[in-house]
Design a protein around this motif. Structure first.
Motif, PDB file in Angstrom:
ATOM      1  N   ASP A  29       0.806  -1.211   0.000  1.00  0.00           N
ATOM      2  CA  ASP A  29       0.000   0.000   0.000  1.00  0.00           C
ATOM      3  C   ASP A  29       0.841   1.264   0.000  1.00  0.00           C
ATOM      4  OD1 ASP A  29      -2.132  -1.737   0.196  1.00  0.00           O
ATOM      5  OD2 ASP A  29      -2.255  -1.572   2.376  1.00  0.00           O
ATOM      6  N   ALA A  30       0.267   2.308  -0.584  1.00  0.00           N
ATOM      7  CA  ALA A  30       0.785   3.661  -0.440  1.00  0.00           C
ATOM      8  C   ALA A  30      -0.031   4.324   0.662  1.00  0.00           C
ATOM      9  CB  ALA A  30       0.651   4.435  -1.747  1.00  0.00           C
ATOM     10  N   VAL A  31       0.645   4.711   1.746  1.00  0.00           N
ATOM     11  CA  VAL A  31      -0.043   5.277   2.902  1.00  0.00           C
ATOM     12  C   VAL A  31       0.365   6.734   3.032  1.00  0.00           C
ATOM     13  CG1 VAL A  31      -0.439   5.100   5.375  1.00  0.00           C
ATOM     14  CG2 VAL A  31      -0.043   3.023   4.018  1.00  0.00           C
ATOM     15  N   LEU A  36      -5.129   5.674   2.414  1.00  0.00           N
ATOM     16  CA  LEU A  36      -4.440   4.413   2.125  1.00  0.00           C
ATOM     17  C   LEU A  36      -4.874   3.980   0.731  1.00  0.00           C
ATOM     18  CD1 LEU A  36      -3.966   1.362   4.435  1.00  0.00           C
ATOM     19  CD2 LEU A  36      -4.772   1.031   2.110  1.00  0.00           C
ATOM     20  N   TYR A  37      -3.901   3.737  -0.137  1.00  0.00           N
ATOM     21  CA  TYR A  37      -4.183   3.350  -1.529  1.00  0.00           C
ATOM     22  C   TYR A  37      -3.491   2.043  -1.848  1.00  0.00           C
ATOM     23  CZ  TYR A  37      -3.256   3.056  -6.556  1.00  0.00           C
ATOM     24  OH  TYR A  37      -3.118   2.600  -7.847  1.00  0.00           O
ATOM     25  N   ARG A  38      -4.228   1.152  -2.519  1.00  0.00           N
ATOM     26  CA  ARG A  38      -3.630  -0.078  -3.019  1.00  0.00           C
ATOM     27  C   ARG A  38      -3.897  -0.184  -4.513  1.00  0.00           C
ATOM     28  NH1 ARG A  38      -5.221  -5.306   0.085  1.00  0.00           N
ATOM     29  NH2 ARG A  38      -4.144  -4.072   1.676  1.00  0.00           N
ATOM     30  N   THR A 102      -8.683  -5.923  -6.675  1.00  0.00           N
ATOM     31  CA  THR A 102      -9.400  -4.646  -6.692  1.00  0.00           C
ATOM     32  C   THR A 102      -8.494  -3.512  -6.200  1.00  0.00           C
ATOM     33  OG1 THR A 102     -11.541  -5.709  -6.313  1.00  0.00           O
ATOM     34  CG2 THR A 102     -11.360  -3.388  -5.720  1.00  0.00           C
ATOM     35  N   ALA A 103      -8.430  -2.448  -6.961  1.00  0.00           N
ATOM     36  CA  ALA A 103      -7.732  -1.238  -6.525  1.00  0.00           C
ATOM     37  C   ALA A 103      -8.663  -0.433  -5.632  1.00  0.00           C
ATOM     38  CB  ALA A 103      -7.316  -0.408  -7.724  1.00  0.00           C
ATOM     39  N   PHE A 104      -8.116   0.130  -4.551  1.00  0.00           N
ATOM     40  CA  PHE A 104      -8.989   0.909  -3.679  1.00  0.00           C
ATOM     41  C   PHE A 104      -8.245   2.064  -3.032  1.00  0.00           C
ATOM     42  CE2 PHE A 104      -7.342  -2.440  -0.851  1.00  0.00           C
ATOM     43  CZ  PHE A 104      -6.959  -1.719   0.277  1.00  0.00           C
ATOM     44  N   LEU A 105      -9.040   3.042  -2.620  1.00  0.00           N
ATOM     45  CA  LEU A 105      -8.544   4.205  -1.890  1.00  0.00           C
ATOM     46  C   LEU A 105      -9.457   4.401  -0.682  1.00  0.00           C
ATOM     47  CD1 LEU A 105      -6.704   6.790  -1.780  1.00  0.00           C
ATOM     48  CD2 LEU A 105      -8.556   7.958  -2.997  1.00  0.00           C
ATOM     49  N   ILE A 106      -8.868   4.376   0.508  1.00  0.00           N
ATOM     50  CA  ILE A 106      -9.588   4.684   1.739  1.00  0.00           C
ATOM     51  C   ILE A 106      -9.105   6.045   2.222  1.00  0.00           C
ATOM     52  CG2 ILE A 106     -10.152   3.967   4.083  1.00  0.00           C
ATOM     53  CD1 ILE A 106      -9.339   1.124   3.332  1.00  0.00           C
ATOM     54  N   THR A 107     -10.024   6.951   2.482  1.00  0.00           N
ATOM     55  CA  THR A 107      -9.651   8.288   2.923  1.00  0.00           C
ATOM     56  C   THR A 107     -10.094   8.526   4.362  1.00  0.00           C
ATOM     57  OG1 THR A 107     -11.707   9.372   2.241  1.00  0.00           O
ATOM     58  CG2 THR A 107      -9.958   9.163   0.576  1.00  0.00           C
ATOM     59  N   GLY A 116      -9.024  14.261   3.092  1.00  0.00           N
ATOM     60  CA  GLY A 116      -8.207  13.119   2.678  1.00  0.00           C
ATOM     61  C   GLY A 116      -8.149  12.964   1.173  1.00  0.00           C
ATOM     62  N   ALA A 117      -9.282  13.163   0.517  1.00  0.00           N
ATOM     63  CA  ALA A 117      -9.315  13.070  -0.948  1.00  0.00           C
ATOM     64  C   ALA A 117      -8.465  14.163  -1.586  1.00  0.00           C
ATOM     65  CB  ALA A 117     -10.757  13.151  -1.444  1.00  0.00           C
ATOM     66  N   LEU A 118      -8.461  15.337  -0.996  1.00  0.00           N
ATOM     67  CA  LEU A 118      -7.632  16.423  -1.522  1.00  0.00           C
ATOM     68  C   LEU A 118      -6.154  16.066  -1.457  1.00  0.00           C
ATOM     69  CD1 LEU A 118      -9.532  19.444   0.043  1.00  0.00           C
ATOM     70  CD2 LEU A 118      -9.168  19.082  -2.408  1.00  0.00           C
ATOM     71  N   VAL A 119      -5.743  15.459  -0.341  1.00  0.00           N
ATOM     72  CA  VAL A 119      -4.345  15.056  -0.206  1.00  0.00           C
ATOM     73  C   VAL A 119      -4.018  13.931  -1.186  1.00  0.00           C
ATOM     74  CG1 VAL A 119      -2.625  14.086   1.364  1.00  0.00           C
ATOM     75  CG2 VAL A 119      -4.251  15.785   2.201  1.00  0.00           C
ATOM     76  N   ALA A 120      -4.921  12.964  -1.317  1.00  0.00           N
ATOM     77  CA  ALA A 120      -4.694  11.860  -2.250  1.00  0.00           C
ATOM     78  C   ALA A 120      -4.635  12.359  -3.689  1.00  0.00           C
ATOM     79  CB  ALA A 120      -5.788  10.808  -2.094  1.00  0.00           C
TER      80      ALA A 120
END
Length: 231
Positions: A29-31, A36-38, A102-107, A116-120
């Motif tokens: 993951d990219a944290v 958190l993004y996978r 599955t690719a995912f993004l948890i904010t 969180g979405a702005l930072v991602a």
């Protein structure tokens, strides 16, 4: 499926935000500071959920009550269940068991102006643009998607054909920040919670199961061309 959704929801409903991130975290993951993004299969949508809720504290296990298909926080509590968006988190958890690529993004802090979405979007914009579209699991109600403008008729028809769900105009969530940055269409699926941000918030497990079956149908497809965000 209903019982599996209930168990997964209770698992995440009682957690603090940091515990949600820890439950998903792996070496792949990219944290970031608030996400958190996978990475995953680029022929499927990027699935987006948020770990935070509007409430000061999550419910204790004994405060979560189920009666048939309805799940609530015990009557008398001044705070709600937190199904917005812990139900989305639970559905993602189950989805990964069936579709591990599955690719995912948890904010975090979606409820605080999508911080969180702005930072991602700042950190991962080019990476997230590899996916054909964004699919958020963060909508009250059942059997529809919310869109936030700038989607194409082809995109909406593709999801209608797969799921039978129609579209409504939404107000704001993480994908309203992410989609313009990555230039991809996005939809927010109704997943079966009701009365969000109130002490009367509840989950209809039958409606959550309907959402999960639709999610399965989407993830069973391959999308080899992106649905480009419309100016």
């Amino acid at each position: 499926m209903v019982d599996a959704i209930y168990e997964a929801f209770v698992q995440f409903a009682v957690m603090e935000v940091r515990e949600v991130f820890e439950a998903f975290r792996s070496d792949r993951d990219a944290v970031g500071e608030l996400y958190l993004y996978r990475m995953g299969d680029v022929t499927k949508p990027l699935v987006v959920v948020h770990a935070d809720t509007v409430f000061c504290r999550p419910p204790k296990r004994q405060e979560v009550e189920r009666e048939g298909m309805i799940v609530r926080r015990r009557l008398g509590s001044k705070e709600g269940l937190g199904a917005d968006d812990r139900l989305g988190v639970a559905l993602l958890w189950l989805l990964l068991k069936e579709f591990p690529q599955t690719a995912f993004l948890i904010t975090d802090k979606e409820e605080q102006h999508q911080k969180g979405a702005l930072v991602a979007a700042r950190d991962l914009g080019d990476e997230l643009a590899r996916y054909p579209f964004l699919l958020q699991l963060d909508r009250r109600g059942t059997q529809h998607f919310a869109h936030y403008g700038h989607v194409t008729s082809e995109f909406m028809q593709a999801l209608r054909d797969i799921t039978g769900f129609d579209f409504e105009k939404g107000s704001r969530t993480d994908i309203t920040v992410l989609c313009p940055r990555v230039r991809r269409c996005g939809a927010n699926m109704a997943i079966g919670y009701y009365k969000p941000h109130t002490a009367e918030e509840y989950v209809n497990l039958e409606h959550a199961s309907i959402a999960y079956e639709a999610l399965r149908k989407i993830m069973s497809k391959e999308f080899h061309e992106p649905f480009v965000w419309r100016d």
